[in-house]
Design a protein around this motif. Structure first.
Motif, short mmCIF file in Angstrom:
data_model
loop_
_atom_site.label_atom_id
_atom_site.label_comp_id
_atom_site.label_asym_id
_atom_site.label_seq_id
_atom_site.Cartn_x
_atom_site.Cartn_y
_atom_site.Cartn_z
N ARG A 1 0.84 -1.19 0.00
CA ARG A 1 0.00 0.00 0.00
C ARG A 1 0.88 1.25 0.00
N ILE A 2 0.44 2.27 -0.72
CA ILE A 2 1.15 3.55 -0.72
C ILE A 2 0.19 4.64 -0.23
N CYS A 3 0.73 5.57 0.56
CA CYS A 3 -0.02 6.77 0.94
C CYS A 3 0.63 7.96 0.27
N THR A 4 -0.20 8.87 -0.21
CA THR A 4 0.35 10.09 -0.80
C THR A 4 -0.63 11.23 -0.58
N GLU A 5 -0.19 12.43 -0.93
CA GLU A 5 -1.07 13.59 -0.85
C GLU A 5 -1.29 14.09 -2.27
N THR A 6 -2.32 14.91 -2.43
CA THR A 6 -2.48 15.61 -3.70
C THR A 6 -3.18 16.94 -3.44
N GLY A 7 -2.79 17.94 -4.23
CA GLY A 7 -3.42 19.25 -4.09
C GLY A 7 -4.61 19.28 -5.03
N ALA A 8 -4.39 19.79 -6.22
CA ALA A 8 -5.46 19.88 -7.21
C ALA A 8 -5.83 18.51 -7.78
N GLY A 9 -4.95 17.52 -7.61
CA GLY A 9 -5.29 16.17 -8.03
C GLY A 9 -4.44 15.58 -9.14
N GLN A 10 -3.55 16.36 -9.73
CA GLN A 10 -2.72 15.83 -10.82
C GLN A 10 -1.84 14.67 -10.33
N TRP A 11 -1.18 14.88 -9.21
CA TRP A 11 -0.30 13.82 -8.72
C TRP A 11 -1.11 12.61 -8.24
N GLY A 12 -2.16 12.87 -7.51
CA GLY A 12 -2.98 11.76 -7.02
C GLY A 12 -3.51 10.91 -8.16
N SER A 13 -3.93 11.54 -9.24
CA SER A 13 -4.47 10.73 -10.34
C SER A 13 -3.36 9.97 -11.06
N ALA A 14 -2.20 10.58 -11.20
CA ALA A 14 -1.09 9.87 -11.86
C ALA A 14 -0.66 8.65 -11.04
N LEU A 15 -0.57 8.82 -9.71
CA LEU A 15 -0.13 7.68 -8.90
C LEU A 15 -1.22 6.61 -8.82
N SER A 16 -2.49 7.03 -8.89
CA SER A 16 -3.58 6.05 -8.95
C SER A 16 -3.40 5.14 -10.17
N LEU A 17 -3.10 5.78 -11.29
CA LEU A 17 -2.86 5.04 -12.53
C LEU A 17 -1.69 4.07 -12.35
N GLY A 18 -0.56 4.58 -11.84
CA GLY A 18 0.62 3.73 -11.65
C GLY A 18 0.34 2.57 -10.72
N CYS A 19 -0.34 2.84 -9.61
CA CYS A 19 -0.62 1.79 -8.63
C CYS A 19 -1.58 0.75 -9.20
N LYS A 20 -2.57 1.21 -9.96
CA LYS A 20 -3.51 0.27 -10.59
C LYS A 20 -2.75 -0.70 -11.51
N PHE A 21 -1.80 -0.16 -12.28
CA PHE A 21 -1.07 -1.00 -13.23
C PHE A 21 -0.20 -2.04 -12.53
N PHE A 22 0.30 -1.71 -11.33
CA PHE A 22 1.18 -2.66 -10.66
C PHE A 22 0.52 -3.32 -9.44
N GLY A 23 -0.80 -3.15 -9.32
CA GLY A 23 -1.52 -3.89 -8.28
C GLY A 23 -1.20 -3.49 -6.86
N ILE A 24 -1.04 -2.18 -6.63
CA ILE A 24 -0.78 -1.68 -5.27
C ILE A 24 -1.98 -0.84 -4.82
N GLU A 25 -2.37 -1.01 -3.56
CA GLU A 25 -3.43 -0.15 -3.01
C GLU A 25 -2.92 1.27 -2.83
N LEU A 26 -3.77 2.24 -3.07
CA LEU A 26 -3.34 3.63 -2.90
C LEU A 26 -4.34 4.40 -2.05
N GLU A 27 -3.83 5.15 -1.07
CA GLU A 27 -4.66 6.07 -0.30
C GLU A 27 -4.15 7.49 -0.53
N VAL A 28 -5.05 8.34 -0.97
CA VAL A 28 -4.66 9.71 -1.33
C VAL A 28 -5.28 10.70 -0.35
#
Lengths: 436, 436
Positions: A134-161
């Protein structure tokens, strides 16, 4: 230079995609000052980062190797959208009536709509390789959160933003985007973390900030053994992953016998700017005559008005302390539309290079920035992000200087993202309601 | 076929972009039935169209020439985003565990985010060449309105868009997008036209429909000498402009030694489907074994449940009457998220080819369509338009049939647009609130 007729889009074949990232640490005239442990305030070693990041990213953070190979699995995912086009802004040049040649590297073509997946994908990959669940991250307007969501989905990792609350409420579609890619999104400050509760105790209606959201994500990562933290900008390894942007741009310019006189990028944490500029900064260290310009908002003028000193990356002081330009980690920027540029600090590498005179920095108010974005949309067609519009404003200014001087300079900027989820800002600009 | 390793993206160089559109009328086994004048109900001649369209488009509408050259100025603008990539859906294939090869033509990379600029740009150009000052058009969800705004901005033509009121209110950012590109947008029905006033007299709270909006735009174009009308789908010349999609796809498949067994597109008015499929239909007329599938929403089942007969294209009966599959020009489809597919009729060319057995049609309910879109977003990364998702659903079904039969078919579909301004639909799907 440039005797051939340049096509509108300079394309690299997939076989021409760079297979290594460029690590500028190998070529710095002087090394950067080391990060400090937030606990001891002493120089931090790898052990200080182990609770936060997988070992391979810690190694990259400190590496002095010039090139680091991009894993095959990461290259495979990159090829969903890379190499990205380098485009010649013929229609903008004509509108400005400038002898300058304007090129833009179009990073808006990624599924998340920005350059952020360039680091989100390898970060998810390295975490996966080291068994992180699992990865935890922050996002402001959402650009980073959405990019990491994509990355985590592709490699099968849970993500909490942890998403800054004001953006969570104002941008439900950015949240939806993250959820489409499987992430769990929290409005920060939450009452689930000590940092969040401390903030809410003082102000139950706190709209949140990037600094607070980072504190919450770091705290949740530190609490759980199977969980790591991930940052979308600022750090050395993040800047390095972004250098694929500049490496491609350089190869594309070579294809049309061009080399830039000016390289431009907007700066929030600094990673898209590092990405486009570091491969050219390398040439500058070797004596090449080239200007490299970082562009920031006047309302968050880190590089132009901040102090160059050690400061915390987050509000609560849980993240490593780094040497950088900073407005102070308690600074709360005004709510401009370029949410991705609302950060009190900046990449230590970028800060050092600005401080030592290898790079310049300029700042613009947001009305001028939106005016530039409108000019771009009405000539090149693309509706760009408010962050990116800062780079466009600077590129236009440089092109207009060429018009005055009659010089035919080659200007390169990073079109770091589209503005299709930022149309509210355009709407306010058109209605005359935008303020600086 | 396909002995080479296919790259993720098959790219055409700008020099390889087709320089002519393909006019399927030259090759039809039987000609289409002629349009009728809305005034006389007699076969319409060019004179019936003169108040609405510039002469060059009227000629194209009736032309029997196989190829019509794309003007240089139009090619120049196309090159802002064309040729578009043809992508191999490796990650989707893996998820489905299918021996099929799935390719998609990615039209979402245009500035307006869909295939619509392929016809908006030449339509604006031909109007400009013939001295037209202003164009009136309608838009449902806003894809067409935004594409034509872009085209008109590039060629210096004023644009007035009649946008279906419910979309105008629900999609302020689509309106903002049109305004960024300089268009004036009205919520239809308005009280500025006779058609609009007639509707409002019966129902002051009427949410509008595409049929009503067309009537308003046509009426305003007929009233003013310097003003023409423009339609974003259905008509022959519109379908022809879209054939650049299929012509490019064919060239791209040839580059990797492939030819499709199945070609798929979603159908509202029919133009994106015509675009991807007509160049392959040509081969089918010559005996090639290929299936061509039109996909529509179950709630607006024009091709699968409509009647093949003469009907009006608009609600008030001002537009030409054409032979097509239709649900009746008073049919009001339910408010599904795929606003672009909510049209009572379909292109006469597509209708004829479905009627005569050269093409098939299938219909799906929107929950299945969104499920397919989620699978696509989570494998290929791209968040696609609800309209496009119909094509994806069909491509997935065909690929799963291949899994059962063990056949390694080559499937091609048109990724006609992204869904970045349609995230509300995804949000409702994820929240379990989507109904069929």
């Amino acid at each position: 230079m440039g005797s051939k007729v340049t096509p509108h889009k300079v394309i690299l074949d997939e076989s021409e995609m760079p297979t290594s990232w460029y690590n500028i640490q190998a070529d710095l005239p002087e090394p950067v000052d080391p990060p400090l442990s937030p606990m001891t305030k002493e120089p931090a070693g790898p052990e200080d980062f182990i609770p936060l990041f997988p070992m391979e990213l810690i190694k990259q953070e400190m590496s002095q190797e010039r090139y680091i190979e991009i894993p095959d699995e990461v290259q495979h995912v990159y090829k969903l959208f890379r190499p990205t086009p380098l485009q010649r802004a013929y229609r903008l040049e004509k509108e400005l009536d400038t002898p300058a040649k304007i090129f833009y590297k179009n990073e808006s073509v990624s599924p998340a709509g920005s350059h952020k997946p360039n680091t989100a994908i390898p970060q998810a990959y390295y975490n996966k390789m080291e068994g992180v669940k699992r990865i935890c991250t922050e996002t402001g307007a959402g650009q980073w959160g959405s990019a990491l969501s994509l990355g985590c989905k592709f490699f099968g990792i849970e993500l909490e933003v942890y998403m800054v609350k004001v953006s969570f409420e104002q941008k439900p579609y950015r949240r939806a985007m993250m959820e489409v890619w499987g992430a769990k999104v929290h409005a920060s400050p939450t009452d689930e973390t000590e940092s969040g509760r401390a903030v809410l105790a003082e102000d139950p209606n706190c709209p949140g900030s990037l600094g607070i959201a980072i504190s919450e994500a770091v705290e949740m990562a530190l609490k759980r053994d199977d969980t790591k933290y991930s940052l979308g900008s600022v750090l050395n390894h993040v800047c390095m992953h972004q250098t694929i942007v500049g490496l491609e741009a350089k190869a594309q310019l070579e294809k049309v016998d061009e080399y830039p006189d000016v390289v431009i990028g907007c700066v929030g944490g600094g990673s898209n700017f590092a990405g486009i500029s570091f491969p050219f900064a390398k040439d500058k260290f070797d004596g090449k005559d080239i200007r490299i310009i970082a562009v920031e908002p006047l309302s968050c003028p880190t590089l132009t008005q901040g102090k160059y000193e050690y400061d915390c990356g987050d509000e609560a002081g849980l993240a490593p302390i780094v040497m950088m330009y900073t407005l102070g980690h308690k600074f709360v920027p005004s709510p401009i539309h370029a949410g991705g540029l609302r950060y009190h600090g900046a990449s230590p590498l970028v800060s050092k290079l600005v401080h030592d005179g290898y790079m310049e920095a300029v700042a613009y108010p947001q009305t001028q920035v939106f005016e530039a974005a409108m000019t771009f949309a009405r000539t090149e067609g693309l509706i760009i992000a408010p962050e990116t519009s800062h780079a466009v404003k600077c590129a236009i200014d440089e092109a207009l200087k060429c018009k005055e001087s009659g010089e035919s300079k080659t200007i390169l900027f990073n079109l770091s993202g589209h503005g299709l989820l930022d149309l509210r800002g355009y709407d306010e600009y058109l209605a005359g309601n935008l303020v600086d």
